[in-house]
Design a protein around this motif. Structure first.
Motif, mmCIF file in Angstrom:
data_model
loop_
_atom_site.group_PDB
_atom_site.id
_atom_site.type_symbol
_atom_site.label_atom_id
_atom_site.label_comp_id
_atom_site.label_asym_id
_atom_site.label_seq_id
_atom_site.Cartn_x
_atom_site.Cartn_y
_atom_site.Cartn_z
ATOM 1 N N THR A 293 0.853 -1.189 0.000
ATOM 2 C CA THR A 293 0.000 0.000 0.000
ATOM 3 C C THR A 293 0.886 1.235 0.000
ATOM 4 O OG1 THR A 293 -0.098 -0.180 2.404
ATOM 5 C CG2 THR A 293 -1.962 -1.053 1.171
ATOM 6 N N PRO A 294 0.444 2.360 -0.538
ATOM 7 C CA PRO A 294 -0.805 2.476 -1.274
ATOM 8 C C PRO A 294 -0.745 1.649 -2.557
ATOM 9 C CG PRO A 294 0.520 4.457 -1.539
ATOM 10 C CD PRO A 294 1.224 3.597 -0.541
ATOM 11 N N ARG A 295 -1.900 1.206 -3.016
ATOM 12 C CA ARG A 295 -1.944 0.415 -4.242
ATOM 13 C C ARG A 295 -1.473 1.290 -5.400
ATOM 14 N NH1 ARG A 295 -1.125 -3.894 -3.668
ATOM 15 N NH2 ARG A 295 -2.526 -5.078 -5.014
ATOM 16 N N HIS A 551 -8.794 -1.377 -8.350
ATOM 17 C CA HIS A 551 -7.362 -1.061 -8.365
ATOM 18 C C HIS A 551 -7.022 -0.574 -9.764
ATOM 19 C CE1 HIS A 551 -2.926 -2.452 -7.758
ATOM 20 N NE2 HIS A 551 -3.048 -1.151 -7.927
ATOM 21 N N LYS A 577 -5.963 8.722 -6.625
ATOM 22 C CA LYS A 577 -4.821 8.708 -5.688
ATOM 23 C C LYS A 577 -5.179 9.420 -4.383
ATOM 24 C CE LYS A 577 -0.932 8.340 -8.875
ATOM 25 N NZ LYS A 577 0.140 9.093 -9.572
ATOM 26 N N ASN A 579 -7.977 9.505 -2.998
ATOM 27 C CA ASN A 579 -8.977 8.756 -2.231
ATOM 28 C C ASN A 579 -8.601 7.309 -1.959
ATOM 29 O OD1 ASN A 579 -11.527 10.514 -1.869
ATOM 30 N ND2 ASN A 579 -10.846 10.947 -3.954
ATOM 31 N N ARG A 580 -7.509 6.827 -2.556
ATOM 32 C CA ARG A 580 -7.258 5.377 -2.489
ATOM 33 C C ARG A 580 -7.025 4.866 -1.078
ATOM 34 N NH1 ARG A 580 -1.522 5.029 -5.753
ATOM 35 N NH2 ARG A 580 -0.583 6.853 -4.788
ATOM 36 N N ASP A 581 -6.451 5.716 -0.208
ATOM 37 C CA ASP A 581 -6.148 5.196 1.124
ATOM 38 C C ASP A 581 -7.402 4.655 1.797
ATOM 39 O OD1 ASP A 581 -3.530 5.624 0.839
ATOM 40 O OD2 ASP A 581 -3.451 7.468 2.043
ATOM 41 N N TRP A 582 -8.489 5.391 1.720
ATOM 42 C CA TRP A 582 -9.711 4.878 2.357
ATOM 43 C C TRP A 582 -10.503 3.979 1.406
ATOM 44 C CZ3 TRP A 582 -14.669 5.722 0.648
ATOM 45 C CH2 TRP A 582 -14.881 6.765 -0.252
ATOM 46 N N ARG A 585 -9.760 0.331 1.282
ATOM 47 C CA ARG A 585 -10.178 -0.407 2.481
ATOM 48 C C ARG A 585 -11.683 -0.282 2.711
ATOM 49 N NH1 ARG A 585 -6.816 -2.930 5.174
ATOM 50 N NH2 ARG A 585 -8.289 -3.156 6.879
#
Ligand code: DGJ
Length: 695
Positions: A293-295, A551, A577, A579-582, A585
């Motif tokens: 992560t991050p993806r 992804h 990018k 928003n990907r952190d939340w 998951r």
């Protein structure tokens, strides 16, 4: 009065209870599987209460749908074990309780048939964080036996859940769902392809006629195995129902030790989403290991150059991809042997000196200098007759020499240690000599025969590579989504969901795959303007937003993008990018769209504070006014601010003034879930993206 000696066990949490009872020391049966029972409930009483009556025309005692229904008990349906002695005679074991042991979050129950010297071990766990049951059956025999069928622990499903959703599909149309009623007799799926396959995702959801994504009861199953499964969903003549999963029939050689893959199962009172989020979370947090992560945003060159690798062009493509926001560059098929098309070189995992006279280093250095990770395609289990490997070892091929080829290729016998050692050596050399962070592991044909040892061999090879190159992520691809299951996901970090980059097709495939797969492992790429597998031309906006739901990656030749396409892609990628952190998951919640022309989903952050909604207009609606999109999983009493992330995309034909077209909306969760969002009218083949934040 409870007259029979009974032993009971309980696996449960706040969502579900599974109560098992063994009467007279016989194999245990699930006497209850459903919503969590209150503490203090007597499992012994409940077991006694579950005994059913006997009337005319029946044997004098109902044979249990035990965790392995036995022929010796006059079981009137498909048994859980079909076994023959060394000389081919059918055996009918009658197992009796031997012992038990606690395991982490579960138990191991041991039953034996002393006369036949057979032992059956049932390993049962309930993962507390994800509320997923993991069930496995082992059979040990003193003598060599032939097992024609061994089911993972068998569960009954209740009479009121009269429907099932099963999975079929094809290349470019994975995860097709079909809802059908239970009827007397067995619904049998026996996947003979030797791999998970596009047409046989090993899942089943049993539900009531009223169950939807957001409400109703569902009992969902998944068999975590990549070698082809068999499923039996049977309504017995007496009305009871059972679900069995195991390896494809007859795929195991004679021996003394047999084990099923894990059967994952869960009861949900919250519709299909209730089950889906448990599978999604379990895959992400318990099945997949070492997910980076991050993806990173992918760039894959397949649909840009195919086999036509030219160093300068690939460098230029990488530069463009980096400019769009890519963070990982994957060099696809065509870099090894003398591979100019799909007729040769599989098996020769040596860099093609004609295309790469100085090896891959110049390309890798270029890619790394741009700040991207480098990934490489392999199809290790396959061999072309036109290859050095085949010329040296024609005997390494699986199956008969006159078998029908698939994509001109044959399959290596992965059960052979010398084959695995050779492959390991070749792949490890490439990984050692080059700065590679990623493998796309392909598998482009069905097997000539079904053989569990083939799958076990592949698992061993991947496990060895993973152990020695833990920094290398692996993507499971098989002509797109032909090998997606929790068995392969225990050793890989991403799946190539489909060879279809057609955003409309992807919307459907992604939506149905979300019944099991989280966004973090589900690859989704922006393909060429005119889709290579459907011939359809789609606007960059729906292509980009569709990829941004999972992804994200790109797969077209970025040099061909127009200025507008480049801008949109850059913008959506930077949104992803940000928003990907939340989002990687988040729970993917499938919305119950009242308009069949709209596929809608809501990605809800782990803490429930924010969400994104994607509502894709797949085709023109039958009715002129857009149906409000009803959300789910929110706190009814909280206020949420909603904004239309791409409101600039309302077409001129949208002449009215729906609120969201110009302004953000602040409304309660109750309103959002009960009334839903009123969206502007839009063209078919477009998508609305909404962002929500709890206030
Ligand atoms: C099939 C895969 O699904 C494609 O993405 C690509 O990798 C080709 N194989 C390469 O042969």
């Amino acid at each position: 009065m409870i007259c029979q000696p009974v032993k009971t066990w309980h696996l449960g949490d706040q969502h579900q209870s599974l109560v098992l009872a063994s009467f007279d020391n016989r194999l245990p049966e699930a006497v209850y599987w459903g919503p969590a029972l209150p503490t203090g409930e007597s499992h012994k009483t409940l077991s006694a209460a579950s005994l059913m009556d006997v009337t005319g025309g029946m044997v004098d005692k109902n044979a249990a749908i035990s965790l392995c229904p036995e022929a010796s008990q006059t079981f009137p349906g498909q048994t859980g074990l079909t076994v023959r002695s060394r000389d081919g005679n059918p055996l009918a074991p009658a197992f009796r309780y031997e012992s038990e042991a606690a395991s982490e979050h579960g138990l191991s129950l041991v039953f034996a048939d002393k006369a036949l010297d057979l032992t059956l071990v049932l390993d049962l766990t309930l993962t507390p964080e994800t509320s997923l049951l993991k069930l496995q059956t082992r059979l040990e025999s003193a003598d060599i036996v032939q097992v024609d069928w061994l089911a993972a622990p068998v569960l009954p499903v209740p009479a009121h859940t009269g429907e099932m959703i099963e999975f079929s599909g094809r290349w470019c149309a994975e995860f097709l769902t079909r809802r059908l009623p239970f009827a007397p007799g067995a619904r049998l799926r026996d996947n003979r392809s030797g791999r998970t396959d596009h047409a046989h995702f090993p899942g089943l959801i049993v539900c009531t006629p009223g169950t939807s994504n957001t409400q109703g009861e569902a009992l969902a199953f998944h068999y975590g195995w990549s070698g082809g499964h068999r499923m039996v969903a049977e309504e017995l003549a007496d009305g009871r129902r059972q679900v069995q999963f195991g390896h494809a029939g007859g795929s195991q050689a004679a021996g003394r030790h047999f084990v099923t893959a894990p059967l994952y199962a869960t009861y949900s009172a919250g519709g299909f989403n209730g089950a889906a989020i448990r599978f999604q979370r379990h895959v992400r947090d318990a099945v997949v290991k070492d997910m980076r992560t991050p993806r990173p945003v992918h760039y894959n060159c397949w649909e840009a150059v195919y086999f036509d690798h030219k160093l300068d062009e690939l460098k230029a493509i990488a530069t463009h991809a980096a400019g769009l926001g890519a963070e990982r560059f994957v060099l696809d098929d065509g870099w090894f042997g003398l591979r100019d098309d799909d007729t040769s070189s599989l098996g020769d995992w040596v860099i093609d000196g004609r295309k790469y006279p100085d090896g891959l280093t110049p390309l890798i250095d270029h890619v790394k200098a741009l700040g991207l990770e480098f990934g490489l395609w392999f199809e290790p289990e396959m061999i072309n007759e036109d290859s050095d490997l085949y010329r040296a070892h024609p005997d390494w091929v699986l199956g008969p020499s006159d078998q029908t080829r698939g994509r001109q290729q044959l399959v290596l016998d992965m059960a052979r240690e010398d084959v695995r050692t050779h492959l390991y050596g070749q792949i490890a050399t490439i990984l050692r000599d080059n700065d590679i962070g990623y493998i796309k592991w392909d598998h482009n044909r069905v097997l000539p025969l079904v053989d569990a040892a083939q799958t076990e061999g592949v698992y061993q090879l991947i496990d060895r590579l993973r152990a020695n190159f833990p920094q290398v992520e692996i993507e499971s691809c098989a002509s797109g989504g032909g090998r997606i299951d929790f068995g392969i996901l225990e050793r890989t970090q991403r799946v190539w969901l489909s060879d279809s980059n057609d955003a409309l097709e992807r919307q459907r495939i992604q939506h149905d795959a979300a019944l099991y797969l989280p966004a973090a492992v589900t690859g989704s790429h922006v393909g060429p303007r005119r889709c290579h597998t459907s011939g359809r031309t789609l606007d960059i906006r729906i292509r980009a937003w569709t990829a941004a739901q999972r992804h994200m990656g790109f797969e077209m030749d970025p040099r061909e993008l127009t200025e507008d396409e480049t801008d949109v892609l850059r913008e959506v990628t930077s949104w992803w990018k940000a928003n990907r952190d939340w989002m990687m998951r988040a729970d993917i919640l499938r919305l119950d769209s009242s308009d069949p022309a709209v596929i809608a989903e809501q990605q809800l952050a782990e803490n429930g504070d924010r969400f994104a909604v994607f509502a894709a207009q797949i085709r023109a609606s039958d009715q002129i006014l857009p149906h409000p999109v009803r959300l789910t999983g929110l706190d009814p009493a909280s206020l949420y601010r909603i904004s239309l992330a791409n409101r600039d995309q309302a077409p001129q034909l949208s002449r009215g003034s729906p609120f969201l077209k110009t302004e953000d909306l602040e409304v309660s969760g109750q309103y959002l879930m009960s009334h839903g969002l009123t969206l502007p009218w839009r063209f078919p083949e477009t998508i609305w993206v909404l962002e929500g934040q709890r206030l």
